[in-house]
Design a protein around this motif. Structure first.
Motif, mmCIF file in Angstrom:
data_model
loop_
_atom_site.group_PDB
_atom_site.id
_atom_site.type_symbol
_atom_site.label_atom_id
_atom_site.label_comp_id
_atom_site.label_asym_id
_atom_site.label_seq_id
_atom_site.Cartn_x
_atom_site.Cartn_y
_atom_site.Cartn_z
ATOM 1 N N VAL A 77 4.609 69.177 -28.253
ATOM 2 C CA VAL A 77 4.008 68.366 -29.306
ATOM 3 C C VAL A 77 4.349 66.890 -29.111
ATOM 4 N N TYR A 78 5.551 66.605 -28.636
ATOM 5 C CA TYR A 78 5.941 65.209 -28.389
ATOM 6 C C TYR A 78 5.001 64.567 -27.367
ATOM 7 N N THR A 79 4.755 65.264 -26.241
ATOM 8 C CA THR A 79 3.867 64.726 -25.214
ATOM 9 C C THR A 79 2.429 64.669 -25.704
ATOM 10 N N LEU A 80 2.000 65.694 -26.420
ATOM 11 C CA LEU A 80 0.635 65.712 -26.943
ATOM 12 C C LEU A 80 0.404 64.574 -27.927
ATOM 13 N N THR A 81 1.433 64.234 -28.699
ATOM 14 C CA THR A 81 1.302 63.109 -29.628
ATOM 15 C C THR A 81 1.108 61.800 -28.873
ATOM 16 N N TYR A 111 -5.605 57.611 -13.224
ATOM 17 C CA TYR A 111 -4.669 56.747 -12.504
ATOM 18 C C TYR A 111 -4.261 55.547 -13.374
ATOM 19 N N ARG A 112 -5.197 55.020 -14.135
ATOM 20 C CA ARG A 112 -4.885 53.891 -15.004
ATOM 21 C C ARG A 112 -3.919 54.308 -16.108
ATOM 22 N N TRP A 113 -4.129 55.485 -16.684
ATOM 23 C CA TRP A 113 -3.227 55.966 -17.730
ATOM 24 C C TRP A 113 -1.838 56.240 -17.161
ATOM 25 N N TYR A 114 -1.804 56.813 -15.969
ATOM 26 C CA TYR A 114 -0.513 57.096 -15.331
ATOM 27 C C TYR A 114 0.262 55.799 -15.093
ATOM 28 N N ILE A 144 0.367 63.540 -17.247
ATOM 29 C CA ILE A 144 -0.644 64.102 -16.330
ATOM 30 C C ILE A 144 -0.523 65.622 -16.278
ATOM 31 N N LYS A 145 0.695 66.130 -16.225
ATOM 32 C CA LYS A 145 0.907 67.578 -16.193
ATOM 33 C C LYS A 145 0.347 68.236 -17.445
ATOM 34 N N LYS A 146 0.556 67.599 -18.592
ATOM 35 C CA LYS A 146 0.063 68.175 -19.835
ATOM 36 C C LYS A 146 -1.465 68.120 -19.900
ATOM 37 N N LEU A 147 -2.064 67.068 -19.356
ATOM 38 C CA LEU A 147 -3.526 67.000 -19.304
ATOM 39 C C LEU A 147 -4.083 68.138 -18.454
ATOM 40 N N ARG A 148 -3.425 68.437 -17.344
ATOM 41 C CA ARG A 148 -3.857 69.569 -16.512
ATOM 42 C C ARG A 148 -3.837 70.863 -17.326
ATOM 43 N N GLU A 149 -2.768 71.038 -18.111
ATOM 44 C CA GLU A 149 -2.650 72.251 -18.914
ATOM 45 C C GLU A 149 -3.720 72.299 -20.004
ATOM 46 N N CYS A 204 -14.252 70.651 -19.105
ATOM 47 C CA CYS A 204 -12.858 70.940 -18.743
ATOM 48 C C CYS A 204 -12.721 71.390 -17.295
ATOM 49 N N ALA A 205 -13.661 72.187 -16.803
ATOM 50 C CA ALA A 205 -13.595 72.643 -15.411
ATOM 51 C C ALA A 205 -13.701 71.456 -14.456
ATOM 52 N N ARG A 206 -14.604 70.531 -14.748
ATOM 53 C CA ARG A 206 -14.769 69.350 -13.898
ATOM 54 C C ARG A 206 -13.489 68.513 -13.858
ATOM 55 N N LEU A 207 -12.896 68.290 -15.022
ATOM 56 C CA LEU A 207 -11.706 67.449 -15.090
ATOM 57 C C LEU A 207 -10.487 68.146 -14.495
ATOM 58 N N TYR A 208 -10.403 69.461 -14.663
ATOM 59 C CA TYR A 208 -9.300 70.201 -14.053
ATOM 60 C C TYR A 208 -9.378 70.116 -12.530
ATOM 61 N N GLU A 209 -10.576 70.222 -11.991
ATOM 62 C CA GLU A 209 -10.766 70.132 -10.544
ATOM 63 C C GLU A 209 -10.376 68.746 -10.027
ATOM 64 N N ILE A 210 -10.692 67.715 -10.786
ATOM 65 C CA ILE A 210 -10.311 66.353 -10.395
ATOM 66 C C ILE A 210 -8.793 66.223 -10.313
ATOM 67 N N LEU A 211 -8.097 66.679 -11.354
ATOM 68 C CA LEU A 211 -6.639 66.544 -11.375
ATOM 69 C C LEU A 211 -5.960 67.487 -10.387
ATOM 70 N N ALA A 212 -6.622 68.591 -10.057
ATOM 71 C CA ALA A 212 -6.047 69.513 -9.073
ATOM 72 C C ALA A 212 -5.997 68.869 -7.693
ATOM 73 N N ARG A 213 -6.912 67.968 -7.421
ATOM 74 C CA ARG A 213 -6.969 67.320 -6.116
ATOM 75 C C ARG A 213 -6.259 65.962 -6.096
ATOM 76 N N ALA A 214 -6.054 65.374 -7.270
ATOM 77 C CA ALA A 214 -5.404 64.063 -7.352
ATOM 78 C C ALA A 214 -3.894 64.209 -7.138
ATOM 79 N N ARG A 215 -3.267 63.157 -6.648
ATOM 80 C CA ARG A 215 -1.830 63.165 -6.394
ATOM 81 C C ARG A 215 -1.166 62.019 -7.142
ATOM 82 N N PHE A 216 -0.103 62.344 -7.860
ATOM 83 C CA PHE A 216 0.645 61.360 -8.627
ATOM 84 C C PHE A 216 2.125 61.479 -8.246
ATOM 85 N N LYS A 217 2.791 60.371 -8.182
ATOM 86 C CA LYS A 217 4.209 60.381 -7.832
ATOM 87 C C LYS A 217 5.004 61.154 -8.876
ATOM 88 N N GLN A 218 5.807 62.101 -8.393
ATOM 89 C CA GLN A 218 6.614 62.903 -9.300
ATOM 90 C C GLN A 218 7.991 62.271 -9.488
#
Length: 410
Positions: free
Chosen positions: A111-115, A135-138, A160-165, A178-192
């Motif tokens: 809930v903290y992250t969702l907020t 990428y801009r939000w990240y 980003i992880k929560k958006l994927r979920e 949702c399927a389109r956006l999930y596919e985008i984030l599945a292929r995108a790479r963000f520094k962990q």
């Protein structure tokens, strides 16, 4: 609530530094009926006129959602408006959502992250989102909190992880885009975020224990010693407070509608001081002979026999198990007095125990079993800078070289 605020459900509590933490709180009767979230932190200030307007807006929105839930008898609104906020709310209220199957403490973190997500870009339409938005939000989320402070990579990656979920849930709920956006984030790479490399050391534990005893905080000394010596998570030592399920009576140790559970009790030690406990995370059994730890036995001996019933770790001030977050807050006060660096956290006791065991030359699989890990890979992640195995390898190489020098050459 300040009389000039139109903010139903608004509450505030004082911090030790004189500031106040602000939050919205759901009605207790609806919480007992199953409404979540129970509390939502409000990252604002009462001293800022602009923030006061944001406080009112947030509380009015949260109150309206709670009342809508009540009017629907707990059934989520079937409508979906195509925004991130709409997806987030559906994720939190749909009975088929994975969110409903999370433990209460994990839900609280969710809930903290969702907020954060709802506040930052909840009004954005899913149909309009592109990879550049993520990428801009990240990049915005990882900016330092203050000039010169480190980047908040963990915060940004968590969003980003929560958006994927959220999008994964949206696929299961057959929601558009949702399927389109999930596919985008599945292929995108963000520094962990980098893995934590700090471990509590024996010197830290000994200094902490001595200072805690000087400050009459035997509970903190004993809790830390057991965490370190028995390789246990904090929750498995001090316990946690869980909401009482609907329909169950208020038996046991109860505080503000929550029941204490999962912590160590004196019965877990048995007469022979052998600790046996099912861990909360995996259910695996941990077993440790505390007679082999003089640090722990010396602290246990300080507890009068008449008091050796019920929870093992009891807040001396409140006379019950530590309330949520209180253990960590009080622990840090003692740690600073003991000279333990702020970079060393209470949770690092487990990593420190595993690192010390590897340095001592203990077999890795034995360490895994001692920590009640199901996988060896998990144990290796807790070993932080241990040189035990590399020292053993270096010794074997040196012996091999020495043996080689004595071999006759043809």
């Amino acid at each position: 609530m300040p009389s000039d605020l139109n903010a139903p459900g608004f509450k505030s509590k004082p911090n030790r530094d004189g500031s106040r933490r602000l939050y919205w709180s759901a009605r207790s009767d609806l919480v007992k009926a199953g409404y979540r979230p129970e509390n939502v932190r409000l990252p604002y200030s009462l001293d800022d006129p602009a923030d006061r307007l944001l406080i009112e807006a947030a509380c009015l929105r949260l109150q309206a959602e709670m009342l809508q839930w009540s009017a629907n008898r707990g059934q989520p609104d079937a409508r979906f408006d195509g925004t991130i906020l709409g997806l987030s709310r559906r994720y939190q209220t749909d009975e088929a959502s994975p969110f409903k199957r999370l433990k209460h403490n994990t839900q609280h973190k969710d809930v903290y992250t969702l907020t954060l997500i709802e506040k930052a870009f909840g009004t954005r339409s899913l149909a309009a989102l592109k990879i550049g938005d993520f990428y801009r939000w990240y990049d915005a989320a990882k900016k330092p909190k203050a000039p010169g402070a480190p980047e908040r990579v963990r915060r940004a990656y968590g969003i980003i992880k929560k958006l994927r979920e959220l999008f994964a849930f949206g696929i299961m709920a057959e929601l558009p885009e949702c399927a389109r956006l999930y596919e985008i984030l599945a292929r995108a790479r963000f520094k962990q975020p980098a893995r934590r490399r700090i471990a509590m050391e024996l010197a830290h534990v000994e200094a902490f224990v001595a200072t805690a005893l000087e400050m009459n905080r035997l509970s903190l000394a004993l809790g830390t010693a057991i965490q370190f010596e028995a390789v246990l998570r904090q929750k498995d030592v001090i316990g946690e407070w869980e909401p009482i399920p609907k329909g169950e009576g208020t038996t046991g140790i109860v505080l503000n509608g929550r029941r204490w559970k999962n912590g160590l009790t004196w019965s877990d030690l048995a007469a022979d001081l052998v600790l046996r406990k099912a861990t909360t995370k995996t259910g695996a059994y941990a077993a440790h002979d505390l007679k082999l730890s003089p640090l722990v036995t010396a602290l246990l001996a300080r507890v009068p026999p008449a008091q050796r019933v019920g929870p093992l770790i009891v807040d001396e001030i409140a006379g019950r198990p530590y309330a949520e977050s209180a253990y960590g807050r009080e622990w840090r006060i003692v740690a600073r007095a003991a000279g333990v660096p702020d970079g060393v956290w209470n949770m690092d006791a487990r990593a420190g125990a595993i690192t010390e065991a590897e340095d001592a030359g203990a077999d890795l699989d034995a360490i895994r079993s001692s920590a009640a890990h199901a996988q060896l890979a998990t144990t290796l992640r807790y070993s932080r800078g241990a040189v035990g195995k590399s020292r053993a390898v270096a010794t074997l190489r040196a012996a091999h070289r020495k043996a080689g020098t004595g071999t006759e050459q043809p």
